[in-house]
Design a protein around this motif. Structure first.
Motif, PDB file in Angstrom:
ATOM      1  N   ASP A 189       0.778  -1.158  -0.056  1.00 34.11           N
ATOM      2  CA  ASP A 189      -0.024  -0.082   0.023  1.00 34.11           C
ATOM      3  C   ASP A 189       0.884   1.247  -0.014  1.00 34.11           C
ATOM      4  OD1 ASP A 189      -3.034  -0.981   0.542  1.00 34.11           O
ATOM      5  OD2 ASP A 189      -1.447  -2.326   1.764  1.00 34.11           O
ATOM      6  N   ASN A 190       0.814   2.059  -1.156  1.00 33.13           N
ATOM      7  CA  ASN A 190       1.328   3.201  -1.247  1.00 33.13           C
ATOM      8  C   ASN A 190       2.865   3.314  -1.081  1.00 33.13           C
ATOM      9  OD1 ASN A 190      -1.087   4.795  -1.236  1.00 33.13           O
ATOM     10  ND2 ASN A 190      -1.166   5.285   1.014  1.00 33.13           N
ATOM     11  N   VAL A 191       3.608   2.075  -1.458  1.00 33.38           N
ATOM     12  CA  VAL A 191       4.902   2.252  -1.844  1.00 33.38           C
ATOM     13  C   VAL A 191       5.313   2.661  -3.012  1.00 33.38           C
ATOM     14  CG1 VAL A 191       6.813   0.765  -1.753  1.00 33.38           C
ATOM     15  CG2 VAL A 191       5.098   0.435   0.018  1.00 33.38           C
ATOM     16  N   VAL A 192       4.701   1.568  -4.148  1.00 34.80           N
ATOM     17  CA  VAL A 192       4.808   2.021  -5.555  1.00 34.80           C
ATOM     18  C   VAL A 192       3.604   2.147  -5.916  1.00 34.80           C
ATOM     19  CG1 VAL A 192       5.672   1.151  -7.922  1.00 34.80           C
ATOM     20  CG2 VAL A 192       7.058   0.802  -5.881  1.00 34.80           C
ATOM     21  N   ASN A 193       2.505   1.602  -5.562  1.00 35.93           N
ATOM     22  CA  ASN A 193       1.305   1.424  -6.157  1.00 35.93           C
ATOM     23  C   ASN A 193       0.284   2.347  -5.187  1.00 35.93           C
ATOM     24  OD1 ASN A 193       1.900   0.072  -8.567  1.00 35.93           O
ATOM     25  ND2 ASN A 193       2.054  -1.670  -7.239  1.00 35.93           N
ATOM     26  N   ARG A 194      -0.568   3.008  -5.492  1.00 35.86           N
ATOM     27  CA  ARG A 194      -1.446   3.827  -4.743  1.00 35.86           C
ATOM     28  C   ARG A 194      -2.208   2.507  -4.028  1.00 35.86           C
ATOM     29  NH1 ARG A 194      -3.123   8.481  -3.650  1.00 35.86           N
ATOM     30  NH2 ARG A 194      -1.617   9.480  -5.008  1.00 35.86           N
ATOM     31  N   SER A 195      -2.685   2.902  -2.719  1.00 40.87           N
ATOM     32  CA  SER A 195      -3.245   2.066  -2.043  1.00 40.87           C
ATOM     33  C   SER A 195      -5.084   2.055  -2.144  1.00 40.87           C
ATOM     34  CB  SER A 195      -3.255   2.287  -0.070  1.00 40.87           C
ATOM     35  OG  SER A 195      -4.070   1.401   0.265  1.00 40.87           O
ATOM     36  N   GLU A 196      -5.811   0.952  -2.254  1.00 45.23           N
ATOM     37  CA  GLU A 196      -7.182   1.174  -2.384  1.00 45.23           C
ATOM     38  C   GLU A 196      -7.966   1.127  -0.836  1.00 45.23           C
ATOM     39  OE1 GLU A 196      -9.177   1.147  -5.024  1.00 45.23           O
ATOM     40  OE2 GLU A 196      -7.361   1.765  -5.991  1.00 45.23           O
ATOM     41  N   ASN A 197      -7.027   0.950   0.142  1.00 42.60           N
ATOM     42  CA  ASN A 197      -7.466   0.742   1.569  1.00 42.60           C
ATOM     43  C   ASN A 197      -7.337   2.049   2.254  1.00 42.60           C
ATOM     44  OD1 ASN A 197      -7.834  -2.331   1.521  1.00 42.60           O
ATOM     45  ND2 ASN A 197      -5.787  -2.053   1.301  1.00 42.60           N
ATOM     46  N   MET A 198      -6.548   3.064   1.403  1.00 44.19           N
ATOM     47  CA  MET A 198      -6.650   4.441   2.106  1.00 44.19           C
ATOM     48  C   MET A 198      -6.925   5.437   1.273  1.00 44.19           C
ATOM     49  SD  MET A 198      -3.243   3.536   4.455  1.00 44.19           S
ATOM     50  CE  MET A 198      -2.234   2.946   3.469  1.00 44.19           C
ATOM     51  N   LYS A 199      -8.208   5.541   0.613  1.00 42.10           N
ATOM     52  CA  LYS A 199      -8.694   6.494  -0.338  1.00 42.10           C
ATOM     53  C   LYS A 199      -8.516   7.949   0.372  1.00 42.10           C
ATOM     54  CE  LYS A 199     -10.693   3.374  -3.382  1.00 42.10           C
ATOM     55  NZ  LYS A 199     -12.065   2.746  -4.146  1.00 42.10           N
ATOM     56  N   TRP A 200      -8.627   7.889   1.903  1.00 45.69           N
ATOM     57  CA  TRP A 200      -8.550   9.143   2.437  1.00 45.69           C
ATOM     58  C   TRP A 200      -7.029   9.854   2.358  1.00 45.69           C
ATOM     59  CZ3 TRP A 200      -4.570   8.498   5.892  1.00 45.69           C
ATOM     60  CH2 TRP A 200      -4.390   7.484   6.309  1.00 45.69           C
ATOM     61  N   TYR A 201      -6.253   9.132   1.711  1.00 46.09           N
ATOM     62  CA  TYR A 201      -4.759   9.814   1.670  1.00 46.09           C
ATOM     63  C   TYR A 201      -4.694  10.194   0.086  1.00 46.09           C
ATOM     64  CZ  TYR A 201       0.165  10.150   0.990  1.00 46.09           C
ATOM     65  OH  TYR A 201       1.402  10.562   0.520  1.00 46.09           O
ATOM     66  N   GLN A 202      -4.547  11.614  -0.011  1.00 46.47           N
ATOM     67  CA  GLN A 202      -4.440  12.048  -1.470  1.00 46.47           C
ATOM     68  C   GLN A 202      -3.058  12.331  -1.991  1.00 46.47           C
ATOM     69  OE1 GLN A 202      -7.568  12.051  -3.100  1.00 46.47           O
ATOM     70  NE2 GLN A 202      -8.448  11.166  -1.366  1.00 46.47           N
ATOM     71  N   ASN A 203      -2.236  12.204  -1.223  1.00 48.58           N
ATOM     72  CA  ASN A 203      -0.671  12.680  -1.659  1.00 48.58           C
ATOM     73  C   ASN A 203      -0.225  11.381  -2.659  1.00 48.58           C
ATOM     74  OD1 ASN A 203      -1.117  15.057  -0.839  1.00 48.58           O
ATOM     75  ND2 ASN A 203      -0.384  14.741   1.150  1.00 48.58           N
ATOM     76  N   GLY A 204       1.028  11.533  -2.934  1.00 46.19           N
ATOM     77  CA  GLY A 204       1.664  10.611  -3.614  1.00 46.19           C
ATOM     78  C   GLY A 204       2.144   9.354  -3.002  1.00 46.19           C
TER      79      GLY A 204
END
Length: 418
Positions: A189-204
């Motif tokens: 999650d949010n390392v290379v690919n955007r997380s589907e579990n934290m859609k509240w996080y909007q940054n890169g």
């Protein structure tokens, strides 16, 4: 902003034991497709032998035999990878409290630091320790990865609470740019690919953040500093009268015709010629390796510094540094050491321990004057001859020193001129 795909970003990783640094780097390499097929095959087989389900990502960084046997990362491990946008060098440093010196080593040339926090535990002493060192080393970008978000149900509330904890203590530090990313290194999650579990996080994601960081050169472009490494006196008849001074420009720009001073003697002259390799050039700048000839015959030797006549460093025999003690043996009171600064080597002694830093609380202790491995302290150093110094914050190259034990030839400490 357009990123030069040949631009190199050096970053260090740090965190407490079991915060998941090795797994994070493994995930970064794996998901960015930076793993060679034979590496993947080898790690897959090792993972299978250990009884893991799937590939153990941590093994991509724990390459040393001792590390694998103990199940911990015990030294600074350097890893290289490239994406279409940028090239990277990672310095993976141990999280154990007794390896502060390794982080100082790994972070000394970094453009950015990635600090991991376990979402279950929040900010702990090691977080403060690593952040303090990053601040001390003047690292321009700090990326705080709040890891293991999957173990706190991807809670935005937990994430915001940890940000608050971090900002509360880091307000005491000199931090230029701090960014926060909630991640799960194990699940990606949010390392290379955007997380589907934290859609509240909007940054890169972490990778996109690293790819788009602005790298401002840490080379001082204003203060011209050229430490002489050797004097060139060719024996051939053709170059019989040639006397060049060779070295690597530490900072600034040099041009033919510039008025310069040679330190510590203070004699002045003008630059007659500049050679970069076999080519004569009109201009040279840091970090080029060059040789310079002067219009006047001046006695110049290794350890001297050629600077601009109207812009000179401090020349000091006694000065303060923030010192990290690297050696297993404690500092001996008023012991003699060799000090190395740029190409200069002199004898020195630690005259006084002004204070020791408690880098977990940021308190200064001016009563304890013993320095043991991993201690960081402000000390007064006295040298046999004057050194040409700038503060570390102004110039990393001329503002850093190391101390060497004359008996064992071991590097015992590294310091930053205050």
């Amino acid at each position: 902003m357009e990123i030069n795909n040949n631009q190199l970003l050096r970053f260090t990783t740090a965190g407490s034991v079991d915060d998941g640094k090795s797994t994070l780097i493994g995930r970064l390499l794996f998901d960015s497709k930076s793993i060679f097929e034979d590496q993947l095959d080898s790690v897959s087989k090792t993972s299978e032998k250990k009884g893991h389900d799937g590939v153990d990502l941590a093994l991509f960084t724990d390459g040393l035999k001792d590390e694998r046997e103990q199940g911990i990362t015990i030294d600074v491990a350097y890893r290289y990878f490239t994406t279409p946008k940028r090239k990277f060098i990672i310095a993976d440093t141990p999280g154990h409290i007794q390896y502060t010196r390794n982080m100082v080593t790994g972070a000394s040339t970094a453009n950015a630091a990635v600090i991991l926090i376990d979402a279950r535990h929040g900010v702990i002493e090691q977080t403060k320790r690593h952040s303090f060192i990053a601040s001390l080393l003047n690292i321009p970008h700090l990326i705080v990865c709040i890891n293991k978000m999957d173990l706190v149900d991807y809670s935005e509330e937990v994430y915001n609470k940890i940000i608050g904890q971090f900002e509360e203590f880091s307000s005491k530090l000199l931090m230029k740019d701090v960014r926060f990313i909630p991640i799960s290194a194990l699940l990606g999650d949010n390392v290379v690919n955007r997380s589907e579990n934290m859609k509240w996080y909007q940054n890169g994601t972490l990778l996109s953040t690293l790819e788009n960081l602005h790298i401002s050169s840490d080379i001082n472009k204003i203060d011209a500093r050229f430490p002489v490494q050797t004097v060139l006196r060719p024996q051939s008849e053709e170059f019989r009268d040639y006397r060049g001074y060779a070295g690597r420009i530490a900072s600034g720009i040099y041009r033919t015709g510039d008025e310069v001073a040679v330190l510590p003697s203070g004699f002045t002259s003008k630059i007659k010629s500049i050679n970069a390799g076999e080519n004569e050039v009109e201009e040279a700048f840091a970090p080029m390796s060059i040789s310079i000839t002067l219009e006047d015959d001046i006695d110049v030797s290794r350890g001297d510094m050629i600077v601009k006549k109207n812009n000179q460093p401090e020349q000091e025999q006694e000065f303060d540094v923030m010192l990290c003690w690297l050696n297993n043996d404690a500092m001996k009171a008023r012991a003699k050491y060799s000090i190395m600064q740029t190409s200069n080597e002199e004898r020195a002694m630690i005259k006084e321990v002004v204070y020791k830093m408690d880098i977990n609380t940021f308190e200064r202790d001016n009563k304890d004057t013993n320095l043991n491995m991993n201690d960081i302290a402000r000390v007064k150093i006295r040298t046999t001859r004057r050194l040409m110094l700038d503060s570390y914050r102004d110039n990393r190259n001329t503002g850093s020193i190391i101390l060497i034990d004359e008996n064992t030839n071991e590097t015992v400490a590294a310091g930053m001129v205050v």
